[in-house]
Design a protein around this motif. Structure first.
Motif, PDB file in Angstrom:
ATOM      1  N   PHE A  82       0.844  -1.189   0.000  1.00 38.16           N
ATOM      2  CA  PHE A  82       0.000   0.000   0.000  1.00 38.16           C
ATOM      3  C   PHE A  82       0.883   1.244   0.000  1.00 38.16           C
ATOM      4  CE2 PHE A  82      -3.826   2.090  -0.129  1.00 38.16           C
ATOM      5  CZ  PHE A  82      -4.117   2.892   0.969  1.00 38.16           C
ATOM      6  N   GLY A  83       1.986   1.185   0.728  1.00 38.31           N
ATOM      7  CA  GLY A  83       2.929   2.298   0.712  1.00 38.31           C
ATOM      8  C   GLY A  83       3.440   2.561  -0.704  1.00 38.31           C
ATOM      9  N   VAL A  84       3.747   1.493  -1.419  1.00 37.95           N
ATOM     10  CA  VAL A  84       4.207   1.620  -2.810  1.00 37.95           C
ATOM     11  C   VAL A  84       3.128   2.301  -3.659  1.00 37.95           C
ATOM     12  CG1 VAL A  84       4.770   0.301  -4.893  1.00 37.95           C
ATOM     13  CG2 VAL A  84       5.764  -0.367  -2.702  1.00 37.95           C
TER      14      VAL A  84
ATOM     15  N   ARG B 250     -11.520  -2.694   3.795  1.00 41.46           N
ATOM     16  CA  ARG B 250     -12.356  -3.077   2.664  1.00 41.46           C
ATOM     17  C   ARG B 250     -11.532  -3.523   1.453  1.00 41.46           C
ATOM     18  NH1 ARG B 250     -12.743   1.154  -0.771  1.00 41.46           N
ATOM     19  NH2 ARG B 250     -11.973   3.170  -0.023  1.00 41.46           N
ATOM     20  N   VAL B 251     -10.227  -3.245   1.449  1.00 42.24           N
ATOM     21  CA  VAL B 251      -9.408  -3.716   0.333  1.00 42.24           C
ATOM     22  C   VAL B 251      -9.398  -5.247   0.322  1.00 42.24           C
ATOM     23  CG1 VAL B 251      -7.086  -3.812  -0.642  1.00 42.24           C
ATOM     24  CG2 VAL B 251      -7.981  -1.647   0.220  1.00 42.24           C
TER      25      VAL B 251
ATOM     26  N   GLU C 230      -6.031   2.388  -3.194  1.00 46.16           N
ATOM     27  CA  GLU C 230      -6.732   1.209  -2.664  1.00 46.16           C
ATOM     28  C   GLU C 230      -7.168   0.294  -3.808  1.00 46.16           C
ATOM     29  OE1 GLU C 230      -8.491   4.181   0.709  1.00 46.16           O
ATOM     30  OE2 GLU C 230      -9.889   2.797  -0.263  1.00 46.16           O
TER      31      GLU C 230
ATOM     32  N   PRO D 269      -3.531  -0.485   4.916  1.00 43.30           N
ATOM     33  CA  PRO D 269      -4.665  -0.183   4.044  1.00 43.30           C
ATOM     34  C   PRO D 269      -5.985  -0.363   4.775  1.00 43.30           C
ATOM     35  CG  PRO D 269      -3.862  -2.391   3.583  1.00 43.30           C
ATOM     36  CD  PRO D 269      -2.969  -1.824   4.657  1.00 43.30           C
ATOM     37  N   PRO D 270      -7.064   0.262   4.298  1.00 40.51           N
ATOM     38  CA  PRO D 270      -8.366   0.042   4.915  1.00 40.51           C
ATOM     39  C   PRO D 270      -8.846  -1.395   4.719  1.00 40.51           C
ATOM     40  CG  PRO D 270      -8.564   1.462   2.991  1.00 40.51           C
ATOM     41  CD  PRO D 270      -7.109   1.236   3.204  1.00 40.51           C
TER      42      PRO D 270
ATOM     43  N   THR E 102      -8.945   7.382  -3.672  1.00 32.05           N
ATOM     44  CA  THR E 102      -8.957   5.952  -3.382  1.00 32.05           C
ATOM     45  C   THR E 102      -8.262   5.140  -4.473  1.00 32.05           C
ATOM     46  OG1 THR E 102     -11.093   5.731  -4.458  1.00 32.05           O
ATOM     47  CG2 THR E 102     -11.104   6.089  -2.080  1.00 32.05           C
TER      48      THR E 102
ATOM     49  N   ARG F 136       2.571   6.125  -2.913  1.00 32.77           N
ATOM     50  CA  ARG F 136       3.573   7.066  -3.433  1.00 32.77           C
ATOM     51  C   ARG F 136       3.227   7.444  -4.865  1.00 32.77           C
ATOM     52  NH1 ARG F 136       8.661   7.279  -0.605  1.00 32.77           N
ATOM     53  NH2 ARG F 136       9.391   8.705  -2.215  1.00 32.77           N
TER      54      ARG F 136
ATOM     55  N   ILE G 202      10.367   2.541   1.114  1.00 32.05           N
ATOM     56  CA  ILE G 202       8.914   2.766   1.151  1.00 32.05           C
ATOM     57  C   ILE G 202       8.443   2.590   2.587  1.00 32.05           C
ATOM     58  CG2 ILE G 202       6.661   1.860   0.463  1.00 32.05           C
ATOM     59  CD1 ILE G 202       7.911   3.177  -1.870  1.00 32.05           C
ATOM     60  N   VAL G 203       7.748   3.611   3.099  1.00 30.17           N
ATOM     61  CA  VAL G 203       7.182   3.515   4.443  1.00 30.17           C
ATOM     62  C   VAL G 203       5.874   2.740   4.363  1.00 30.17           C
ATOM     63  CG1 VAL G 203       6.236   4.834   6.358  1.00 30.17           C
ATOM     64  CG2 VAL G 203       8.240   5.695   5.101  1.00 30.17           C
ATOM     65  N   PRO G 204       5.715   1.675   5.149  1.00 31.26           N
ATOM     66  CA  PRO G 204       4.461   0.919   5.092  1.00 31.26           C
ATOM     67  C   PRO G 204       3.290   1.759   5.598  1.00 31.26           C
ATOM     68  CG  PRO G 204       6.182  -0.302   6.267  1.00 31.26           C
ATOM     69  CD  PRO G 204       6.684   1.078   6.079  1.00 31.26           C
ATOM     70  N   VAL G 205       2.128   1.560   4.992  1.00 33.78           N
ATOM     71  CA  VAL G 205       0.896   2.234   5.397  1.00 33.78           C
ATOM     72  C   VAL G 205      -0.212   1.189   5.457  1.00 33.78           C
ATOM     73  CG1 VAL G 205      -0.803   4.009   4.808  1.00 33.78           C
ATOM     74  CG2 VAL G 205       1.620   4.345   4.187  1.00 33.78           C
TER      75      VAL G 205
ATOM     76  N   VAL H 233     -10.726  -7.979  -2.403  1.00 30.06           N
ATOM     77  CA  VAL H 233      -9.911  -9.048  -2.993  1.00 30.06           C
ATOM     78  C   VAL H 233     -10.675 -10.367  -2.938  1.00 30.06           C
ATOM     79  CG1 VAL H 233      -7.811 -10.411  -2.737  1.00 30.06           C
ATOM     80  CG2 VAL H 233      -7.715  -7.939  -2.456  1.00 30.06           C
TER      81      VAL H 233
ATOM     82  N   LEU I  98      -4.164  -1.504  -5.047  1.00 32.34           N
ATOM     83  CA  LEU I  98      -3.741  -2.547  -4.110  1.00 32.34           C
ATOM     84  C   LEU I  98      -4.609  -3.793  -4.271  1.00 32.34           C
ATOM     85  CD1 LEU I  98      -1.743  -3.025  -1.739  1.00 32.34           C
ATOM     86  CD2 LEU I  98      -3.621  -2.445  -0.207  1.00 32.34           C
ATOM     87  N   GLN I  99      -5.916  -3.565  -4.385  1.00 35.14           N
ATOM     88  CA  GLN I  99      -6.825  -4.695  -4.569  1.00 35.14           C
ATOM     89  C   GLN I  99      -6.488  -5.441  -5.860  1.00 35.14           C
ATOM     90  OE1 GLN I  99     -10.997  -3.911  -3.725  1.00 35.14           O
ATOM     91  NE2 GLN I  99     -11.574  -5.096  -5.529  1.00 35.14           N
TER      92      GLN I  99
END
Lengths: 188, 237
Positions: free
Chosen positions: A40-42, B68-69, A54, B65-66, A51, A45, B60-63, B73, A57-58
């Motif tokens: 998610f960080g990737v 619902r992601v 997101e 995710p919400p 969104t 950026r 990369i700093v990890p974040v 999936v 990421l999905q």
């Protein structure tokens, strides 16, 4: 992170990817839990607004599900493989959707982004090699290569931001990549 | 794979590096995407660049995710639709339309993406047609759909649930009537693989694909341990 922890984590992630390739949804959840913050960080950026990150990421984890059989632990580390999927997915979305005006303006001054300390004590051999080889590049080449990697800039965006002709930017990056390859492949 | 349309190796690797880095755009990016799908050496060059640059991900700093992601999936994973009455009726029908096959394979492999530019005029070999096979068990329940593109040597397989002990293993049987393993398959998944070059000449119209359930140990096996649970011939799409 101690080296043994990293090696153990890497082996566990590789094993889980093999299980994902065999259709194990529980393994995909374990991969997600272990890696989604990094991925998610990737994405963030490259797609900082709204969104879009997101969604990327999905899409990335759906690609992991479908393509886990392609992961070869001998060719790449699992986290690099996963991060590359996330970055490529985010880049596809960025190129398709265009960079929003707000994000673009916010990067008005493209400072030379210095790479993270890759030469720290617990950095693995690949990181140390890359750190050394990046240090050998001209500052211009290093800066734009690193900026492109993290922010997903295209050639024309970089040329505009650095106020140089497109040909000059291509030359910086191509020469920089060629130097990196020569340096890294020598180290091996 | 015809070599006469491969770009000079140096230009090839430069484009691979630029593509891996992410700076390509417009026609160059379209060309790189086309090569990713069609030229395994290019895809491998891109992967080598990804490995070279990989340590940069440490920055990369990890974040988090919400939640619902993950929900999204799981919803998007290939559905367990083997048991649904509509799906069974469609499969048991004598005529299985192209649309159903395309849908079951994610609609991706059977048509070239619209966004790709037309191939350059220097290509002299005609593309070879895609082959398909649908394997169903004795009751007509679908077990597997396979699609093989001889030009890219890409074998895409979608498997449904297979009842029984053991792991599904796929075999190709050519003119010499000898089953040769294409490897273990996951259940309930869509997956791509590139068969061993020695096996590719067997993947032609008329060859038979067969599915058996085997122990996981020792795969790919030299020969099947049981009779197949399903077989089908490869046919032109």
């Amino acid at each position: 992170m101690a080296t043994t922890d990293t090696a153990t984590a890497r082996a566990a992630l590789s094993d889980d990817l093999a299980r994902v390739a065999a259709g194990d949804r529980g393994a995909l959840k374990r991969v997600y839990d272990a890696t989604s913050a990094k991925l998610f960080g990737v994405c963030r950026r490259i797609l900082p607004d709204g969104t879009a990150a997101e969604d990327a990421l999905q899409d990335a984890y759906i690609k992991v599900w479908k393509n886990a059989a392609r992961f070869d632990a001998n060719r790449a580390s699992p986290i690099t493989w996963l991060c590359a999927i996330a970055r490529n997915t985010a880049l596809d979305a960025l190129r398709a959707g265009g960079r929003s005006g707000a994000a673009y303006d916010a990067l008005a001054e493209l400072a030379l982004i210095e790479p993270p300390p890759l030469l720290s004590d617990d950095a693995g051999p690949e990181a140390q090699s890359l750190g050394r080889c990046l240090d050998q590049l001209e500052a211009n080449q290093r800066g734009v290569i690193v900026a492109a990697f993290y922010e997903g800039f295209s050639y024309s965006e970089l040329a505009t931001k650095r106020n140089v002709p497109l040909g000059t930017m291509k030359s910086w990056i191509r020469r920089g990549l060629a130097s990196l390859k020569g340096c890294l492949d020598d180290v091996r | 794979m015809s070599d006469d349309r491969t770009p000079h190796p140096l230009a090839h690797d430069t484009l691979a590096g630029e593509f891996a880095l992410g700076v390509t755009e417009g026609e160059e990016r379209a060309e790189a995407l086309r090569l990713m799908a069609s030229d395994r050496r290019f895809a491998e060059a891109v992967e080598r660049w990804q490995v070279r640059l990989g340590p940069l991900y440490a920055g990369i700093v990890p974040v988090d995710p919400p939640g619902r992601v993950w929900t999204g999936v799981t919803r998007a994973l290939p559905a367990n639709d083997v048991g649904s009455p509509a799906a069974l009726r469609a499969w048991r029908g004598a005529a299985v339309g192209l649309g159903l096959i395309a849908a079951s394979l994610g609609g991706v492999l059977l048509v070239r993406p619209v966004s790709q530019p037309s191939p350059p005029a220097t290509i002299v070999t005609a593309p070879r047609p895609t082959l398909i096979a649908q394997l169903a068990d004795a009751d007509g329940l679908p077990l597997m759909v396979a699609s093989y593109d001889p030009d890219t040597a890409l074998l895409r397989i979608r498997t449904e649930a297979a009842a029984g002990k053991g792991e599904p293993e796929l075999w190709v049987i050519g003119a010499d009537a000898t089953p040769r393993s294409l490897g273990l398959l996951p259940r309930n998944a869509v997956g791509d693989r590139t068969p061993d070059p020695a096996l590719r000449p067997l993947l032609v119209a008329g060859s038979t694909l067969a599915l058996t359930l085997e122990p996981r140990d020792g795969a790919p096996h030299v020969s099947p341990s049981t009779a197949p649970i399903a077989t089908a011939r490869l046919t032109l799409l």
